[in-house]
Design a protein around this motif. Sequence first.
Motif, PDB file in Angstrom:
ATOM      1  N   SER A 163      20.361 -38.568   8.116  1.00  0.00           N
ATOM      2  CA  SER A 163      19.992 -38.104   6.776  1.00  0.00           C
ATOM      3  C   SER A 163      20.195 -39.185   5.725  1.00  0.00           C
ATOM      4  O   SER A 163      19.461 -39.247   4.741  1.00  0.00           O
ATOM      5  CB  SER A 163      20.801 -36.856   6.416  1.00  0.00           C
ATOM      6  N   TYR A 164      21.200 -40.034   5.937  1.00  0.00           N
ATOM      7  CA  TYR A 164      21.348 -41.189   5.046  1.00  0.00           C
ATOM      8  C   TYR A 164      20.086 -42.049   5.111  1.00  0.00           C
ATOM      9  O   TYR A 164      19.564 -42.495   4.092  1.00  0.00           O
ATOM     10  CB  TYR A 164      22.541 -42.055   5.451  1.00  0.00           C
ATOM     11  N   VAL A 165      19.595 -42.280   6.319  1.00  0.00           N
ATOM     12  CA  VAL A 165      18.395 -43.106   6.504  1.00  0.00           C
ATOM     13  C   VAL A 165      17.200 -42.459   5.807  1.00  0.00           C
ATOM     14  O   VAL A 165      16.446 -43.124   5.078  1.00  0.00           O
ATOM     15  CB  VAL A 165      18.108 -43.332   8.007  1.00  0.00           C
ATOM     16  N   LEU A 166      17.022 -41.166   6.012  1.00  0.00           N
ATOM     17  CA  LEU A 166      15.897 -40.464   5.383  1.00  0.00           C
ATOM     18  C   LEU A 166      15.989 -40.518   3.863  1.00  0.00           C
ATOM     19  O   LEU A 166      14.981 -40.730   3.179  1.00  0.00           O
ATOM     20  CB  LEU A 166      15.853 -39.004   5.854  1.00  0.00           C
ATOM     21  N   ALA A 167      17.194 -40.318   3.333  1.00  0.00           N
ATOM     22  CA  ALA A 167      17.370 -40.342   1.879  1.00  0.00           C
ATOM     23  C   ALA A 167      17.088 -41.734   1.319  1.00  0.00           C
ATOM     24  O   ALA A 167      16.414 -41.874   0.294  1.00  0.00           O
ATOM     25  CB  ALA A 167      18.777 -39.888   1.520  1.00  0.00           C
ATOM     26  N   ARG A 168      17.593 -42.765   1.996  1.00  0.00           N
ATOM     27  CA  ARG A 168      17.365 -44.130   1.523  1.00  0.00           C
ATOM     28  C   ARG A 168      15.880 -44.485   1.594  1.00  0.00           C
ATOM     29  O   ARG A 168      15.345 -45.134   0.690  1.00  0.00           O
ATOM     30  CB  ARG A 168      18.196 -45.120   2.320  1.00  0.00           C
ATOM     31  N   ALA A 169      15.217 -44.048   2.657  1.00  0.00           N
ATOM     32  CA  ALA A 169      13.788 -44.354   2.808  1.00  0.00           C
ATOM     33  C   ALA A 169      12.959 -43.698   1.712  1.00  0.00           C
ATOM     34  O   ALA A 169      12.016 -44.294   1.200  1.00  0.00           O
ATOM     35  CB  ALA A 169      13.299 -43.921   4.185  1.00  0.00           C
ATOM     36  N   ALA A 175      16.298 -35.496   0.806  1.00  0.00           N
ATOM     37  CA  ALA A 175      16.110 -35.528   2.263  1.00  0.00           C
ATOM     38  C   ALA A 175      17.422 -35.274   2.989  1.00  0.00           C
ATOM     39  O   ALA A 175      17.449 -34.583   4.020  1.00  0.00           O
ATOM     40  CB  ALA A 175      15.519 -36.872   2.682  1.00  0.00           C
ATOM     41  N   PHE A 176      18.521 -35.802   2.468  1.00  0.00           N
ATOM     42  CA  PHE A 176      19.835 -35.555   3.057  1.00  0.00           C
ATOM     43  C   PHE A 176      20.158 -34.062   2.954  1.00  0.00           C
ATOM     44  O   PHE A 176      20.556 -33.434   3.934  1.00  0.00           O
ATOM     45  CB  PHE A 176      20.901 -36.386   2.316  1.00  0.00           C
ATOM     46  N   ASP A 177      19.985 -33.514   1.765  1.00  0.00           N
ATOM     47  CA  ASP A 177      20.294 -32.104   1.540  1.00  0.00           C
ATOM     48  C   ASP A 177      19.461 -31.187   2.420  1.00  0.00           C
ATOM     49  O   ASP A 177      19.958 -30.181   2.945  1.00  0.00           O
ATOM     50  CB  ASP A 177      20.085 -31.748   0.063  1.00  0.00           C
TER      51      ASP A 177
END
Length: 192
Positions: A163-169, A175-177
């Motif tokens: 989720s960190y990756v998705l949020a950063r992307a 995305a994390f939430d």
Amino acid sequence: MYSGWMSTSERLIESTRELLWERGYVGTSPKAILERSGAGQGSMYHHFDGKQDLALAAIRRTAEELRATAEGVLGGPGTPYERIEAYLRRERDVLRGCPIGRLTMDPDIVASDDLRAPVDETLDWIRERIAGIVEEGKEQGRFAASLDGEEIAATVIATVQGSYVLARASGSPAAFDTAVRGLLSLLAPQSS
């Protein structure tokens, strides 16, 4: 940048922690460490055997801090589900990523048994702690008996790190939430 009460070795460790999180091992030069810490040129080698020794101290400190933060919510009050939920929903700088998880993407960290060890130990510790909570929930009848604590714990870790990756992307913590809500809906105790 740092207060006068902090020793030179502490300033070096804290500066290295921040730089490793921001730039990775290769991008964390001795010059950058000294500039950020405000330490003199010979200070790093006076307190540490070199960059790797200082990086190891910084990684260990980050690992200890992450474990303490995780234990604060995983060992807190509430049902097993509520404690896992608290871990997943705890305040994080989502767009910055995980200071430990990001190190797994650094080839120099992964290639060094010494530097990789505190990263691996921390992720193992969190996984084991969550697996124990899942087993506790199963014993209390709060989770389905068919759940495997180790599998759920691995899923929780994978969800957080992914989720960190998705949020950063995406440039958004949404995305994390979303991923956290999805996992929690799968773990939610079923009403009879």
